[in-house]
Design an enzyme around this catalytic site. Structure first.
Site, short mmCIF file in Angstrom:
data_model
loop_
_atom_site.label_atom_id
_atom_site.label_comp_id
_atom_site.label_asym_id
_atom_site.label_seq_id
_atom_site.Cartn_x
_atom_site.Cartn_y
_atom_site.Cartn_z
N LYS A 190 -3.15 13.35 2.98
CA LYS A 190 -3.82 12.35 3.83
C LYS A 190 -2.78 11.49 4.53
CE LYS A 190 -5.38 8.22 3.54
NZ LYS A 190 -5.04 7.80 4.91
N GLU A 265 5.80 5.71 -4.67
CA GLU A 265 6.96 5.10 -4.01
C GLU A 265 6.41 3.91 -3.24
OE1 GLU A 265 9.26 3.75 -1.54
OE2 GLU A 265 9.17 5.65 -0.43
N CYS A 299 10.60 0.72 3.49
CA CYS A 299 10.39 0.21 2.14
C CYS A 299 11.70 -0.22 1.49
CB CYS A 299 9.65 1.22 1.28
SG CYS A 299 10.35 2.85 1.41
N GLU A 397 7.35 -8.73 0.21
CA GLU A 397 7.78 -7.78 1.23
C GLU A 397 7.12 -8.15 2.56
OE1 GLU A 397 6.40 -3.69 0.78
OE2 GLU A 397 8.41 -3.02 1.33
#
Ligand code: ADP
Length: 497
Positions: A190, A265, A299, A397
């Site tokens: 996906k 992750e 990331c 983040e």
């Protein structure tokens, strides 16, 4: 042309026939409910095209196709070396169409065409090519015991649900497909709803090179519908996910229902530590690239920059100068552009909200800080100083071109500040003292340490995080562990009861 394909022409003049269906059993199909999602050009905010969006019913059909391909038929019986040949052909095809893929990802995601071609595409090809070579080398051991021979075989995990993000649409797909296929699994993938296009062109190539039906299925769709249906599907044996830590928590809970194998992750707030003995110019160049490249949407972005006290002022000045010189903001097609638009309005708003929070909490905006007043989702590259441990911009983040710079005095303090995070993905250390480099890299709580660089990533080297940055490793030989399981076979050599 079928009604599940549209001729598109990108702003750079490249034109192609874009599939728009779900890809199940090697065919492009409509979603059962006829739902669709919009691909949007982040530089203009305008719709590029509508593609089919999967619901739970479509995911169920795709998972069953993947299960059938796993349990019977040509994929199951294919010699591993032939699987490798298929993958190698796929890598060649991606390479031949590199400029098309770069165009699509640049348009859909907002990243520069130049960056997509030079980075994403090189990586995508190399990952599939690298894992094509592993297909016939995934083997077990023999263990000699008294009166017994034991052996281990490595087998596929089964049907793999892969949920990927929008920041590197094609290359994230290849990171997950490569090791999964090398180990003989079948896949339902996906893509992120923001970037549905390049993977559909990849699906065309999957069929063209001859992968059997059902081995690779692509279900574009929203996370809460298609993603959630995949993570909770009882016939899915493993979920491999890349995305935010908050979504990973939801997925882990869903996967727990049937105790699925998982690889996650997730997010990061990676530190980059600059000691006063570092090569100053190199530290400036890498630290800029480490947070500002790919619009800060990485990331592993080294978003917390820690600088030793006696070079701090000089560093901040030079860093801002580097931003002014290098971080030219503009359209993804302009060769002079370093920073394109953020991927979506939602993402831009998140970045702006974080900048505002930093300002309110008392940090200094040393550079940038505003949305750029133009159509599309553009933000100024932003630098914060006077940052403290209490501030959200220190811990959370941002996933945008926003750096925070902070001072430290001693090596111990640098390590303490570097580890002051719930994340542990990347980290960087700048020093010319080898012993210090190794000492600090041993103490930093992160899955990866870059000594005198940032963002190094290589197909051959394991990638992944500790703490709340993830579970498991991708890439390199370690990537195979995530997609195979060991079966032990005991052979009785004459022991009688
Ligand atoms: P972002 O917030 O940056 O979009 P996400 O972690 O939400 O990042 O998205 C990464 C991927 O996870 C995307 O493919 C998205 O559709 C998917 N996703 C989002 N929510 C869910 C969910 N509840 N279950 C499964 N997948 C999800």
């Amino acid at each position: 042309m079928s009604d599940l394909a549209v001729r598109l022409e990108a702003p750079n003049g490249q034109s192609w026939v874009q599939p728009t269906g779900l890809f199940i059993n090697n065919e492009f199909v409509k979603s059962v409910k006829g739902a669709s999602l919009e691909s949007i050009d982040p530089a203009t905010g305008k719709t590029i095209v509508l593609v089919q969006a999967a619901s739970a019913e479509d995911v169920d059909i795709a998972v069953k196709a993947a299960q059938k391909a796993l349990k019977s038929g040509p994929w199951k019986t294919m010699p591993a070396a032939d699987r490798g040949i298929l993958m190698s052909k796929l890598a060649d095809k991606i390479e031949q169409k590199a400029s098309l893929f770069a165009t699509i990802d640049a348009w859909d995601n907002g990243k520069t065409y130049a960056e997509a071609l030079a980075t994403d595409l090189v990586e995508a090809v190399s990952v599939i090519r690298y894992y094509s070579g592993w297909c016939d080398k995934v083997s077990g051991q023999t263990v000699n015991l008294p009166n017994k021979l034991a052996l281990t075989v490595r087998q596929p995990i089964g049907v793999i649900g892969q949920i990927i993000p929008w920041n590197y649409p094609l290359s994230m797909a290849t990171w997950k497909l490569g090791p999964a296929l090398a180990c003989g699994n079948t896949v339902v993938l996906k893509p992120a709803e923001q970037t549905p296009l390049s993977i559909l062109v990849l699906a065309e190539l999957v069929k063209e090179v001859g992968f059997p039906p059902g081995v690779i299925n692509v279900v574009n769709g929203y996370g809460r519908d298609a993603g959630s249906a995949l993570a909770g599907h009882p016939l899915v044996d493993k979920i491999a996910f890349t995305g935010s830590t908050s979504t990973a928590r939801v997925i882990m809970k869903q996967a727990a229902e049937t105790l699925k194998n998982i690889t996650l992750e997730t997010g990061g707030k990676s530190p980059l530590v600059v000691f006063d003995d570092a090569d100053f110019e190199q530290a400036i160049k890498w630290s800029h690239m480490g947070i500002m490249s790919n619009q800060g949407q990485i990331c592993t972005a080294t978003s917390r920059i820690l600088v030793q006290e006696n070079i701090y002022d000089k560093f901040v000045k030079a860093f801002i100068e580097e931003v002014k010189q290098t971080s030219k903001v503009g359209s993804q097609w302009d060769e002079a552009t370093y920073q394109g638009p953020q991927v979506s309005e939602v993402q831009l708003e998140r970045v702006m909200a974080m900048i505002e929070e930093g300002r309110k909490q008392g940090a200094t905006i040393a550079h940038g800080g505003s949305r750029i007043d133009t159509p599309g989702f553009f933000v100024e590259p932003t630098v914060f100083t006077d940052v403290t441990s209490k501030m959200s911009i220190w811990h959370e983040e941002i996933f945008g071109p926003v750096a925070v710079i902070r001072k430290f005095t001693t090596e111990e303090e640098a390590i303490e500040l570097a580890n002051e995070s719930s994340y542990g993905l990347g980290s960087a250390v700048f020093t010319t003292n080898l012993e210090r480099a190794l000492r600090v890299s041993a103490e930093i709580e992160a899955g990866m340490v870059w000594i005198n660089s940032s963002q190094d990533c290589d197909t051959h080297v394991p990638f992944g995080g500790v703490k709340q940055s993830g579970i498991g490793r991708e890439l390199g030989e370690a990537g195979l562990d995530a997609y195979s399981q060991i079966k032990a076979v005991h052979i009785n050599m004459g022991t009688k009861l």
